[in-house]
Write a protein that holds these residues in place. Structure first.
Motif, PDB file in Angstrom:
ATOM      1  N   PRO A 174       7.393   1.934  -4.179  1.00 33.52           N
ATOM      2  CA  PRO A 174       6.037   1.939  -3.673  1.00 33.52           C
ATOM      3  C   PRO A 174       4.969   1.804  -4.780  1.00 33.52           C
ATOM      4  CG  PRO A 174       7.391   3.636  -2.522  1.00 33.52           C
ATOM      5  CD  PRO A 174       8.388   2.963  -3.785  1.00 33.52           C
ATOM      6  N   LEU A 175       5.322   2.985  -5.885  1.00 34.98           N
ATOM      7  CA  LEU A 175       4.526   2.756  -6.956  1.00 34.98           C
ATOM      8  C   LEU A 175       4.384   1.645  -7.600  1.00 34.98           C
ATOM      9  CD1 LEU A 175       5.181   6.343  -8.381  1.00 34.98           C
ATOM     10  CD2 LEU A 175       2.837   5.669  -7.650  1.00 34.98           C
ATOM     11  N   LEU A 176       5.510   1.132  -7.843  1.00 34.65           N
ATOM     12  CA  LEU A 176       5.518  -0.272  -8.596  1.00 34.65           C
ATOM     13  C   LEU A 176       4.591  -1.231  -7.809  1.00 34.65           C
ATOM     14  CD1 LEU A 176       6.629  -2.110 -10.948  1.00 34.65           C
ATOM     15  CD2 LEU A 176       8.823  -2.151  -9.431  1.00 34.65           C
ATOM     16  N   LYS A 177       4.931  -1.426  -6.616  1.00 30.92           N
ATOM     17  CA  LYS A 177       4.203  -2.357  -5.823  1.00 30.92           C
ATOM     18  C   LYS A 177       2.541  -2.217  -6.034  1.00 30.92           C
ATOM     19  CE  LYS A 177       7.718  -2.933  -2.402  1.00 30.92           C
ATOM     20  NZ  LYS A 177       8.254  -2.590  -1.166  1.00 30.92           N
TER      21      LYS A 177
ATOM     22  N   PRO B 105      11.508  20.366 -12.795  1.00 31.19           N
ATOM     23  CA  PRO B 105      12.344  19.349 -12.120  1.00 31.19           C
ATOM     24  C   PRO B 105      12.170  18.662 -10.874  1.00 31.19           C
ATOM     25  CG  PRO B 105      13.443  21.657 -12.935  1.00 31.19           C
ATOM     26  CD  PRO B 105      12.014  21.808 -12.647  1.00 31.19           C
ATOM     27  N   ASP B 106      11.641  19.471  -9.995  1.00 31.85           N
ATOM     28  CA  ASP B 106      11.379  18.975  -8.639  1.00 31.85           C
ATOM     29  C   ASP B 106      10.445  18.070  -8.468  1.00 31.85           C
ATOM     30  OD1 ASP B 106      13.326  20.542  -7.728  1.00 31.85           O
ATOM     31  OD2 ASP B 106      12.121  22.438  -7.462  1.00 31.85           O
ATOM     32  N   LEU B 107       9.555  17.762  -9.491  1.00 34.72           N
ATOM     33  CA  LEU B 107       8.384  16.726  -9.570  1.00 34.72           C
ATOM     34  C   LEU B 107       8.478  15.289  -9.065  1.00 34.72           C
ATOM     35  CD1 LEU B 107       5.437  17.544 -10.312  1.00 34.72           C
ATOM     36  CD2 LEU B 107       5.644  16.702 -12.274  1.00 34.72           C
ATOM     37  N   PRO B 108       9.600  14.791  -9.762  1.00 31.61           N
ATOM     38  CA  PRO B 108       9.676  13.450  -9.607  1.00 31.61           C
ATOM     39  C   PRO B 108       9.936  13.220  -7.882  1.00 31.61           C
ATOM     40  CG  PRO B 108      10.790  14.010 -11.467  1.00 31.61           C
ATOM     41  CD  PRO B 108      10.434  15.142 -10.780  1.00 31.61           C
ATOM     42  N   ILE B 109      11.035  13.736  -7.556  1.00 27.66           N
ATOM     43  CA  ILE B 109      11.695  13.858  -6.147  1.00 27.66           C
ATOM     44  C   ILE B 109      10.567  13.988  -5.072  1.00 27.66           C
ATOM     45  CG2 ILE B 109      13.384  14.248  -4.240  1.00 27.66           C
ATOM     46  CD1 ILE B 109      15.434  14.417  -6.532  1.00 27.66           C
ATOM     47  N   PHE B 110       9.908  15.002  -5.364  1.00 25.89           N
ATOM     48  CA  PHE B 110       8.722  15.387  -4.584  1.00 25.89           C
ATOM     49  C   PHE B 110       7.676  14.367  -4.405  1.00 25.89           C
ATOM     50  CE2 PHE B 110       4.391  17.062  -4.599  1.00 25.89           C
ATOM     51  CZ  PHE B 110       4.356  17.647  -3.283  1.00 25.89           C
ATOM     52  N   MET B 111       7.149  13.679  -5.389  1.00 26.07           N
ATOM     53  CA  MET B 111       6.299  12.839  -5.461  1.00 26.07           C
ATOM     54  C   MET B 111       6.688  11.642  -4.830  1.00 26.07           C
ATOM     55  SD  MET B 111       4.183  12.821  -8.937  1.00 26.07           S
ATOM     56  CE  MET B 111       3.576  11.429  -8.326  1.00 26.07           C
ATOM     57  N   LEU B 112       8.025  10.912  -5.192  1.00 26.51           N
ATOM     58  CA  LEU B 112       8.404  10.002  -4.656  1.00 26.51           C
ATOM     59  C   LEU B 112       8.417  10.207  -3.103  1.00 26.51           C
ATOM     60  CD1 LEU B 112      10.696   9.074  -7.255  1.00 26.51           C
ATOM     61  CD2 LEU B 112       8.899   8.036  -6.688  1.00 26.51           C
ATOM     62  N   SER B 113       8.861  11.333  -2.630  1.00 27.93           N
ATOM     63  CA  SER B 113       9.195  11.474  -1.229  1.00 27.93           C
ATOM     64  C   SER B 113       7.937  11.488  -0.391  1.00 27.93           C
ATOM     65  CB  SER B 113       9.925  12.924  -1.211  1.00 27.93           C
ATOM     66  OG  SER B 113      11.427  12.936  -1.576  1.00 27.93           O
ATOM     67  N   GLU B 114       7.135  12.278  -1.049  1.00 31.98           N
ATOM     68  CA  GLU B 114       5.729  12.518  -0.484  1.00 31.98           C
ATOM     69  C   GLU B 114       4.944  11.195  -0.197  1.00 31.98           C
ATOM     70  OE1 GLU B 114       5.603  14.805   1.897  1.00 31.98           O
ATOM     71  OE2 GLU B 114       7.243  16.322   0.874  1.00 31.98           O
ATOM     72  N   ILE B 115       4.992  10.513  -1.503  1.00 34.46           N
ATOM     73  CA  ILE B 115       4.204   8.947  -1.456  1.00 34.46           C
ATOM     74  C   ILE B 115       4.774   8.086  -0.425  1.00 34.46           C
ATOM     75  CG2 ILE B 115       3.998   7.133  -2.907  1.00 34.46           C
ATOM     76  CD1 ILE B 115       3.567   8.798  -5.193  1.00 34.46           C
ATOM     77  N   ARG B 116       6.262   8.175  -0.306  1.00 29.42           N
ATOM     78  CA  ARG B 116       6.776   7.442   0.718  1.00 29.42           C
ATOM     79  C   ARG B 116       6.322   7.658   2.031  1.00 29.42           C
ATOM     80  NH1 ARG B 116      13.103   8.273   2.287  1.00 29.42           N
ATOM     81  NH2 ARG B 116      12.156  10.093   2.461  1.00 29.42           N
ATOM     82  N   ASN B 117       6.166   8.915   2.313  1.00 25.52           N
ATOM     83  CA  ASN B 117       5.958   9.244   3.719  1.00 25.52           C
ATOM     84  C   ASN B 117       4.236   9.038   4.086  1.00 25.52           C
ATOM     85  OD1 ASN B 117       8.512  10.528   4.015  1.00 25.52           O
ATOM     86  ND2 ASN B 117       7.604  12.479   3.662  1.00 25.52           N
ATOM     87  N   ASN B 118       3.451   8.741   2.879  1.00 28.62           N
ATOM     88  CA  ASN B 118       2.174   8.488   3.059  1.00 28.62           C
ATOM     89  C   ASN B 118       1.620   7.453   2.191  1.00 28.62           C
ATOM     90  OD1 ASN B 118      -0.100   9.321   4.707  1.00 28.62           O
ATOM     91  ND2 ASN B 118       0.448  11.527   4.344  1.00 28.62           N
ATOM     92  N   PRO B 119       2.196   6.332   2.045  1.00 27.96           N
ATOM     93  CA  PRO B 119       2.077   5.494   0.923  1.00 27.96           C
ATOM     94  C   PRO B 119       0.454   5.172   0.587  1.00 27.96           C
ATOM     95  CG  PRO B 119       3.413   4.401   2.598  1.00 27.96           C
ATOM     96  CD  PRO B 119       2.788   5.628   2.955  1.00 27.96           C
ATOM     97  N   ASP B 120      -0.086   4.819   1.674  1.00 28.68           N
ATOM     98  CA  ASP B 120      -1.642   4.300   1.236  1.00 28.68           C
ATOM     99  C   ASP B 120      -2.492   5.684   0.917  1.00 28.68           C
ATOM    100  OD1 ASP B 120      -1.032   2.162   2.421  1.00 28.68           O
ATOM    101  OD2 ASP B 120      -1.187   2.940   4.497  1.00 28.68           O
ATOM    102  N   LEU B 122      -2.609   8.432  -0.441  1.00 33.26           N
ATOM    103  CA  LEU B 122      -2.521   8.754  -1.829  1.00 33.26           C
ATOM    104  C   LEU B 122      -2.977   7.935  -2.859  1.00 33.26           C
ATOM    105  CD1 LEU B 122      -0.231  11.768  -2.030  1.00 33.26           C
ATOM    106  CD2 LEU B 122      -2.495  11.632  -3.510  1.00 33.26           C
ATOM    107  N   LEU B 123      -2.350   6.768  -2.483  1.00 35.47           N
ATOM    108  CA  LEU B 123      -2.218   5.671  -3.748  1.00 35.47           C
ATOM    109  C   LEU B 123      -3.591   4.920  -3.813  1.00 35.47           C
ATOM    110  CD1 LEU B 123       1.698   4.386  -3.775  1.00 35.47           C
ATOM    111  CD2 LEU B 123       0.117   6.080  -5.501  1.00 35.47           C
ATOM    112  N   GLN B 124      -4.200   4.571  -2.427  1.00 41.28           N
ATOM    113  CA  GLN B 124      -5.332   3.660  -2.284  1.00 41.28           C
ATOM    114  C   GLN B 124      -6.241   4.232  -3.001  1.00 41.28           C
ATOM    115  OE1 GLN B 124      -4.919   1.051  -1.746  1.00 41.28           O
ATOM    116  NE2 GLN B 124      -3.548   0.714   0.114  1.00 41.28           N
ATOM    117  N   ARG B 125      -6.713   5.558  -3.081  1.00 39.42           N
ATOM    118  CA  ARG B 125      -7.797   6.243  -3.660  1.00 39.42           C
ATOM    119  C   ARG B 125      -7.826   6.444  -5.159  1.00 39.42           C
ATOM    120  NH1 ARG B 125      -7.775  12.216  -1.219  1.00 39.42           N
ATOM    121  NH2 ARG B 125      -7.400  10.929   0.622  1.00 39.42           N
ATOM    122  N   LEU B 126      -6.490   6.669  -5.911  1.00 35.33           N
ATOM    123  CA  LEU B 126      -6.389   6.705  -7.276  1.00 35.33           C
ATOM    124  C   LEU B 126      -6.555   5.623  -8.057  1.00 35.33           C
ATOM    125  CD1 LEU B 126      -3.959   9.650  -7.187  1.00 35.33           C
ATOM    126  CD2 LEU B 126      -6.320   9.962  -7.651  1.00 35.33           C
TER     127      LEU B 126
END
Lengths: 225, 225
Positions: A174-177, B105-120, B122-126
């Motif tokens: 998702p990030l990569l895209k 240690p929890d940072l990567p999986i947390f971010m990837l999981s939650e970004i997946r649940n809400n792709p737009d 978070l990513l659209q604005r940054l």
DNA sequence: GTCTATATACGGATAGAC
DNA sequence: GTCTATCCGTATATAGAC
């Protein structure tokens, strides 16, 4: 085998629920999944879920074990091929995992998340350690190190590099895209490129360029079927 | 800056809740986290959580944005260093992310999981795309490609390789520890090894061995502060 | 086996005392 | 600002008719 009396196309209610549960659990994880979501996805009544599987927890554990086993079987099969060189195995691992996860994009994050929530429960019972550390792949690696063909003696680095180069882009897709402004088509093409590139990269980063491919199985490995 | 009137060691209730929320959300994700867990972790009463932050959702979004910004700032700073070569930047990215994630240690999986649940959301604005694609790092990569110093023209492959080699072992650490039979100490040492190894690997897999380090900034990049 | 209706538990949120 | 007590929606699970 003997008692396998299911219909060829197993469209039984039980199987429909299991498949739906797999899809929804993989997409949302245990906590965010409602049994209603699964029932809806399966096109069945909510009560049937408990009739067949007693509880959400029991159903989840079933899916989780099946998923984990399937995931490591992909690795197990390749790592223990009898008639392929180390370099061929690298290419197979890369190719198989890319194909698998392009088909099942939610698989890696699902597994990593749920394993984190329950580290012991799932990992303690499965013989993952055996499968990987005693694999033909690792034997071949050790042999190549002995012959000066591989520059890094720790096999974990070797495997981590292959898996990191292969799985990370899929995990972070998702990030990569977003970063690369790629649509689904572009992304698939990028991953097809990596199928060819990663084995080459691995070779140039870890395998001595003048190493003769004598790291074939014939010399050392017995075929004991 | 002007209205920053907080106590030096901000141990206020509001700050305690935020810190607790960060920890628990990172460990368990949004869905699996109960507001009661956060209250307990913070050592405060449950009602105070809603008093300060209105709802679980609002608190989560606050944490999520702060986390994402911090995560990409780590990359942004290094990618846009003015006075370092491409090779130095590689080493910095590797080292900084390993340090960051060993601490969190929890940072990567947390971010990837939650970004997946809400792709737009978070990513659209940054402006992640801008930060990375227009970075000094990518300019230097392009220049090196033009001069024949780098063999792979696609900068995404270049960045993916660095991040894959660096982040994957951290992301998969529970599995890695089990497979390699590593305790926490062993694991940290393995990652310290990789701080040194990854830049070397990247060099041998993607940078022409006879390429002179003329890919310094001085030649092309202006310092426009 | 499959449905409808419902019991029961849990978690987010608030009212109101202090 | 902080606490106790409680409300209320939602989700799991079951009872019981068909």
């Amino acid at each position: 085998m003997a008692k396998n009396k299911r219909t060829p196309i197993d469209t039984s209610t039980e199987e429909k629920i299991k498949e739906a549960a797999r899809v929804v659990f993989h997409r949302k994880g245990f906590a965010a999944t409602r049994t209603r979501d699964i029932a809806e996805e399966a096109g069945i009544n909510l009560a049937l879920l408990n009739y067949y599987f007693r509880s959400k927890q029991k159903l989840f554990e079933l899916i989780m074990v099946e998923t984990t086993v399937a995931f490591f079987r992909t690795m197990d099969i390749v790592l223990n091929e009898k008639n392929s060189s180390l370099e061929e195995k690298v290419a197979h691992i890369v190719s198989n995992y890319i194909d698998l996860i392009l088909k099942e994009p939610d698989l890696p994050i699902f597994m990593l998340s749920e394993i984190r929530n329950n580290p012991d429960l799932l990992l303690q019972r499965l013989p993952i350690e055996q499968v990987i550390m005693k694999s033909v792949f690792f034997q071949q690696h050790r042999q190549a190190v002995g012959e000066g063909g591989i520059t890094e003696a720790n096999p974990l680095h070797f495997l981590l590099n292959i898996l990191g180069l292969t799985l990370f882009p899929l995990i972070a897709s998702p990030l990569l895209k977003r970063v690369g402004n790629l649509n689904e088509e572009d992304f698939h093409q990028l991953m097809e490129e990596r199928k060819k590139l990663i084995p080459v990269w691995i070779k140039s980063m870890m395998i001595n360029s003048d190493y003769k491919p004598i790291l074939m199985d014939e010399s050392k490995l017995k075929e004991n079927d």
